[in-house]
Write a protein that holds these residues in place. Structure first.
Motif, PDB file in Angstrom:
ATOM      1  N   LYS A 111     -17.737   8.956  -2.320  1.00 39.96           N
ATOM      2  CA  LYS A 111     -17.788   7.551  -2.729  1.00 39.96           C
ATOM      3  C   LYS A 111     -18.152   6.693  -1.511  1.00 39.96           C
ATOM      4  CE  LYS A 111     -12.823   7.453  -2.114  1.00 39.96           C
ATOM      5  NZ  LYS A 111     -11.550   7.689  -2.746  1.00 39.96           N
ATOM      6  N   HIS A 114       0.853  -1.186   0.000  1.00 38.28           N
ATOM      7  CA  HIS A 114       0.000   0.000   0.000  1.00 38.28           C
ATOM      8  C   HIS A 114       0.892   1.241   0.000  1.00 38.28           C
ATOM      9  CE1 HIS A 114      -2.824   2.941   1.831  1.00 38.28           C
ATOM     10  NE2 HIS A 114      -3.699   2.304   1.084  1.00 38.28           N
ATOM     11  N   ASP A 171     -13.470  12.419  -1.979  1.00 43.14           N
ATOM     12  CA  ASP A 171     -13.579  12.794  -0.561  1.00 43.14           C
ATOM     13  C   ASP A 171     -14.179  14.189  -0.447  1.00 43.14           C
ATOM     14  OD1 ASP A 171     -12.277  10.492   0.621  1.00 43.14           O
ATOM     15  OD2 ASP A 171     -10.471  11.227  -0.386  1.00 43.14           O
ATOM     16  N   GLU A 223      -1.091  14.393  11.209  1.00 44.58           N
ATOM     17  CA  GLU A 223      -2.002  13.671  10.326  1.00 44.58           C
ATOM     18  C   GLU A 223      -1.895  14.214   8.906  1.00 44.58           C
ATOM     19  OE1 GLU A 223      -6.136  13.591  11.465  1.00 44.58           O
ATOM     20  OE2 GLU A 223      -6.640  12.210   9.834  1.00 44.58           O
ATOM     21  N   ARG A 224      -1.897  13.312   7.954  1.00 44.42           N
ATOM     22  CA  ARG A 224      -1.835  13.703   6.544  1.00 44.42           C
ATOM     23  C   ARG A 224      -2.897  12.946   5.760  1.00 44.42           C
ATOM     24  NH1 ARG A 224      -2.271   9.530   4.529  1.00 44.42           N
ATOM     25  NH2 ARG A 224      -0.866   7.830   4.314  1.00 44.42           N
ATOM     26  N   ILE A 269     -13.276   2.255   5.119  1.00 48.48           N
ATOM     27  CA  ILE A 269     -11.874   2.068   5.511  1.00 48.48           C
ATOM     28  C   ILE A 269     -11.859   1.452   6.903  1.00 48.48           C
ATOM     29  CG2 ILE A 269      -9.625   3.146   5.796  1.00 48.48           C
ATOM     30  CD1 ILE A 269     -10.424   5.250   3.850  1.00 48.48           C
ATOM     31  N   GLY A 275      -4.092  11.505   1.706  1.00 49.25           N
ATOM     32  CA  GLY A 275      -3.751  11.281   0.301  1.00 49.25           C
ATOM     33  C   GLY A 275      -4.529  10.094  -0.225  1.00 49.25           C
ATOM     34  N   THR A 276      -4.242   9.714  -1.440  1.00 53.06           N
ATOM     35  CA  THR A 276      -4.902   8.561  -2.053  1.00 53.06           C
ATOM     36  C   THR A 276      -3.859   7.779  -2.862  1.00 53.06           C
ATOM     37  OG1 THR A 276      -5.405   9.559  -4.200  1.00 53.06           O
ATOM     38  CG2 THR A 276      -6.970  10.021  -2.440  1.00 53.06           C
ATOM     39  N   THR A 277      -4.213   6.578  -3.229  1.00 50.14           N
ATOM     40  CA  THR A 277      -3.319   5.774  -4.065  1.00 50.14           C
ATOM     41  C   THR A 277      -2.991   6.516  -5.357  1.00 50.14           C
ATOM     42  OG1 THR A 277      -4.243   3.734  -3.174  1.00 50.14           O
ATOM     43  CG2 THR A 277      -3.155   3.576  -5.310  1.00 50.14           C
ATOM     44  N   VAL A 308      -6.625  17.569   8.444  1.00 44.77           N
ATOM     45  CA  VAL A 308      -5.488  16.935   7.761  1.00 44.77           C
ATOM     46  C   VAL A 308      -4.445  17.966   7.329  1.00 44.77           C
ATOM     47  CG1 VAL A 308      -6.661  14.829   7.070  1.00 44.77           C
ATOM     48  CG2 VAL A 308      -6.788  16.837   5.591  1.00 44.77           C
ATOM     49  N   PRO A 358      -9.327   8.602   8.915  1.00 47.70           N
ATOM     50  CA  PRO A 358      -9.316   9.725   9.860  1.00 47.70           C
ATOM     51  C   PRO A 358      -8.816   9.335  11.248  1.00 47.70           C
ATOM     52  CG  PRO A 358     -11.567   9.217   9.098  1.00 47.70           C
ATOM     53  CD  PRO A 358     -10.659   8.245   8.437  1.00 47.70           C
ATOM     54  N   ARG A 388     -17.258  11.112   2.485  1.00 45.85           N
ATOM     55  CA  ARG A 388     -16.801  10.603   1.203  1.00 45.85           C
ATOM     56  C   ARG A 388     -17.947  10.630   0.210  1.00 45.85           C
ATOM     57  NH1 ARG A 388     -13.652   7.009   4.333  1.00 45.85           N
ATOM     58  NH2 ARG A 388     -15.316   5.481   4.358  1.00 45.85           N
ATOM     59  N   SER A 395      -4.301   7.391   6.081  1.00 45.55           N
ATOM     60  CA  SER A 395      -5.043   6.311   5.402  1.00 45.55           C
ATOM     61  C   SER A 395      -6.491   6.263   5.851  1.00 45.55           C
ATOM     62  CB  SER A 395      -4.434   4.912   5.595  1.00 45.55           C
ATOM     63  OG  SER A 395      -3.187   4.857   4.977  1.00 45.55           O
ATOM     64  N   ASN A 452      -8.872  -0.567   2.630  1.00 49.84           N
ATOM     65  CA  ASN A 452     -10.070  -0.176   1.879  1.00 49.84           C
ATOM     66  C   ASN A 452     -10.961  -1.366   1.551  1.00 49.84           C
ATOM     67  OD1 ASN A 452      -8.848   2.237   1.865  1.00 49.84           O
ATOM     68  ND2 ASN A 452      -8.487   2.341  -0.338  1.00 49.84           N
TER      69      ASN A 452
HETATM   70  P1  AMP Z   1      -5.966   4.727  -0.498  1.00 51.22           P
HETATM   71  O1  AMP Z   1      -6.163   4.921  -1.962  1.00 51.22           O
HETATM   72  O2  AMP Z   1      -5.992   3.307  -0.057  1.00 51.22           O
HETATM   73  O3  AMP Z   1      -4.743   5.430   0.019  1.00 51.22           O
HETATM   74  O4  AMP Z   1      -7.229   5.374   0.233  1.00 51.22           O
HETATM   75  C1  AMP Z   1      -7.448   6.715   0.044  1.00 51.22           C
HETATM   76  C2  AMP Z   1      -8.600   7.154   0.858  1.00 51.22           C
HETATM   77  O5  AMP Z   1      -8.308   7.072   2.234  1.00 51.22           O
HETATM   78  C3  AMP Z   1      -8.893   8.624   0.633  1.00 51.22           C
HETATM   79  O6  AMP Z   1      -9.643   8.837  -0.546  1.00 51.22           O
HETATM   80  C4  AMP Z   1      -9.642   8.987   1.894  1.00 51.22           C
HETATM   81  O7  AMP Z   1     -10.999   8.601   1.776  1.00 51.22           O
HETATM   82  C5  AMP Z   1      -8.978   8.116   2.934  1.00 51.22           C
HETATM   83  N1  AMP Z   1      -7.983   8.836   3.752  1.00 51.22           N
HETATM   84  C6  AMP Z   1      -6.645   8.806   3.659  1.00 51.22           C
HETATM   85  N2  AMP Z   1      -6.082   9.567   4.623  1.00 51.22           N
HETATM   86  C7  AMP Z   1      -7.095  10.103   5.355  1.00 51.22           C
HETATM   87  C8  AMP Z   1      -7.174  10.966   6.484  1.00 51.22           C
HETATM   88  N3  AMP Z   1      -6.091  11.420   7.097  1.00 51.22           N
HETATM   89  N4  AMP Z   1      -8.407  11.318   6.919  1.00 51.22           N
HETATM   90  C9  AMP Z   1      -9.522  10.855   6.327  1.00 51.22           C
HETATM   91  N5  AMP Z   1      -9.515  10.017   5.274  1.00 51.22           N
HETATM   92  C10 AMP Z   1      -8.316   9.635   4.785  1.00 51.22           C
END
Ligand code: AMP
Length: 505
Positions: free
Chosen positions: A402, A221, A385, A312-313, A406, A315-317, A336, A293, A400, A291, A411
């Motif tokens: 979508k 991941h 998001d 806290e940060r 999580i 992002g997405t894949t 974030v 909240p 979200r 990844s 996911n």
């Molecule tokens: P992934 O593609 O597996 O990294 O999942 C991405 C998704 O994780 C994002 O679109 C968010 O919905 C969620 N996500 C990642 N970091 C956070 C965070 N700090 N707070 C809330 N949601 C998060």
């Protein structure tokens, strides 16, 4: 959708990140790594299983493994599935593939045959480097031409081929993520987008070669791989690799190996906060969460009980990291933070979907040329998001768009689970959604309408039924028996109404 209006967020960026974002030479991940690691070859790089491997030995091992892969006939652009517990072998295999110009497809070791078969059919790999029991046979049955080896790449050796020649735009990684449809899609990252993703957090978090990261996140991941591993190699720091999360082992290693950084998902922080030795985390320079909240309460608890101000940060894949609380400045619980260097972020409304663009954004989905971020207005990637921004520029994720669940930082796409559950003979309809859980962030819950005259299957029944098709973290933790599903005028299930009934199941 209204035209996105980027906010003037650059004022909040850390010193040195303002006024341009320059990628390290030569603009590729492997080029930047080898330039950094070639110097001071006896500096420790990775710790695993009680021993350290230094930079020199690591680079040599990647050359040796690249020689074997080359001799086996793999060529630039070929996809290679890689899946194993975190280990030095796994990291060597990953880096060797990238140095040779191969495209790594990281795979979650919890996947069952149908999930794996989808990836094989979609990515069409030439080889698989996998360690899990039964995978080699299963993969060979899916594609008899596939070259299968373990992550120690137990193949015949050959002369070192030409390495590190991939250009910035060469695909380097295909990372599977399910989107909203439940059909996993492979997000393509190039040498340059991976470099940009790692470099922006290196700058923002003041990550240096003196840092030592405790890395127990899975390496399939982006959190563990694209940040933890790629960042360590980019700065020439060091990392202690642990296969899986065990609070006791984490706390031991933080002290014994004098780690300075820890990256984790909220579930890990939750477990650590409950541990009597949580105070030992207080010596860390930086703890990063993401990844999913991080509950504001947990953030505050870690601050008072362990002296740790978690950063806290978000992002997405597809985009790697987009937004982060500042290294120097207020790390606000429940937020974030502010956009990372080099990244443009905007919302398409006051409470709006997060859109992002920048050199870190992926270049499209594997084999789906029409499903491309550049095809979107102005190249903005739609994250799915929903967020709000405070007057001083801090972003908070509020939901979200979508339906992704999580749980424990992993996911789960409801459709994928629903499709398996409805095959159960007693199930007429099934809907899956996430409900808040203090421990896991969200629990996977299934609402089930049974076929006439049948009893509702128990959660154990449904889990056993679905276990052969789905990784265990996707299996429902609760089942709620309902007469009918609440639907809106368009016939769509109203998930938030279902969630309100979760406790009565
Ligand atoms: P992934 O593609 O597996 O990294 O999942 C991405 C998704 O994780 C994002 O679109 C968010 O919905 C969620 N996500 C990642 N970091 C956070 C965070 N700090 N707070 C809330 N949601 C998060």
């Amino acid at each position: 959708m209204s035209r996105p209006q980027p906010r003037p967020w650059t004022d909040h960026l850390p010193d040195g990140a303002r006024g341009g974002f320059t990628l390290p030479e030569p603009g590729t991940l492997v080029g930047a790594w080898t330039a950094r690691l070639a110097a001071d070859s006896d500096r420790p790089l990775f710790h695993h299983d009680g021993r350290w491997v230094d930079r020199g030995a690591f680079l040599e091992a990647t050359e040796e493994v690249a020689g074997r892969l080359h001799r086996a006939g793999l060529a630039v652009g070929d996809r290679v599935l890689v899946s194993g517990e975190a280990s030095v072998d796994l990291v060597v295999a990953h880096v060797a593939c990238l140095r040779l110009g191969l495209v790594v497809v990281p795979v979650n070791g919890a996947y069952q045959d149908p999930e794996l078969a989808h990836m094989v059919g979609d990515a069409r790999p030439r080889a698989a480097l996998v360690d899990h029991h039964g995978w080699a046979e299963a993969l060979r049955a899916m594609d008899r031409h596939l070259l299968v080896a373990s992550t120690s790449v137990d193949l015949k050796g050959g002369p070192t081929p030409r390495l590190d020649e991939a250009g910035p735009d060469a695909p380097a990684l295909v990372a599977y993520t399910s989107g909203t449809t439940g059909q996993p899609k492979g997000a393509i990252h190039t040498q340059a987008s991976l470099l940009a993703g790692a470099h922006s957090v290196v700058v923002a978090w003041r990550w240096t070669d003196h840092d030592r990261l405790l890395l127990c996140l899975p390496l399939f991941h982006m959190h563990g791989l694209g940040l933890g591993l790629h960042g360590t190699l980019l700065v020439g720091g060091s990392a202690v690799l642990q296969a899986g999360f065990a609070p006791e082992a984490v706390l031991d290693a933080l002290v014994d190996q004098q780690c300075s950084m820890f990256f984790g998902v909220p579930t890990m922080y939750h477990r650590l906060a409950d541990h009597p030795r949580v105070g030992e985390m207080g010596g860390l320079r930086l703890c990063v969460a993401g990844s999913a909240p991080l509950a504001a309460d947990l953030h505050r608890r870690l601050a008072t009980e362990a002296g740790v101000d978690v950063l806290e940060r978000y992002g997405t894949t597809e985009t790697l990291m987009l937004v982060s609380n500042p290294h120097d400045g207020e790390r606000r619980p429940g937020s974030v933070g502010i956009p990372l260097p080099g990244v443009e972020v905007c919302l398409d409304g006051v409470t709006g979907e997060v859109l992002a663009r920048g050199p870190n954004v992926f270049s499209g989905y594997w084999g789906r040329p029409d499903d491309h971020p550049e095809a979107l207005e102005g190249g903005w990637f739609h994250t799915g998001d929903l967020a709000e921004v405070s007057d001083d520029g801090y972003l908070s994720i509020v939901g979200r768009a979508k339906e992704l669940i999580i749980t424990g930082g992993l996911n789960v796409y409801p459709r994928e689970v629903e499709d398996v559950l409805v095959a159960h003979p007693a199930v007429a309809e099934a809907v899956v959604a996430g409900v808040p859980s203090t421990e896991w962030g969200e629990d996977v819950v299934a609402w089930v309408v049974t076929v006439d005259g049948a009893d509702c299957p128990t959660v154990e029944d449904l889990r056993a039924f679905a276990a052969g098709a789905l990784a265990s973290y996707k299996l429902p933790r609760r089942v709620v028996d309902v007469e009918a599903l609440p639907r809106n005028a368009l016939g769509k299930v109203v998930r938030h109404q279902l969630r309100e009934t979760a406790d009565h199941g």
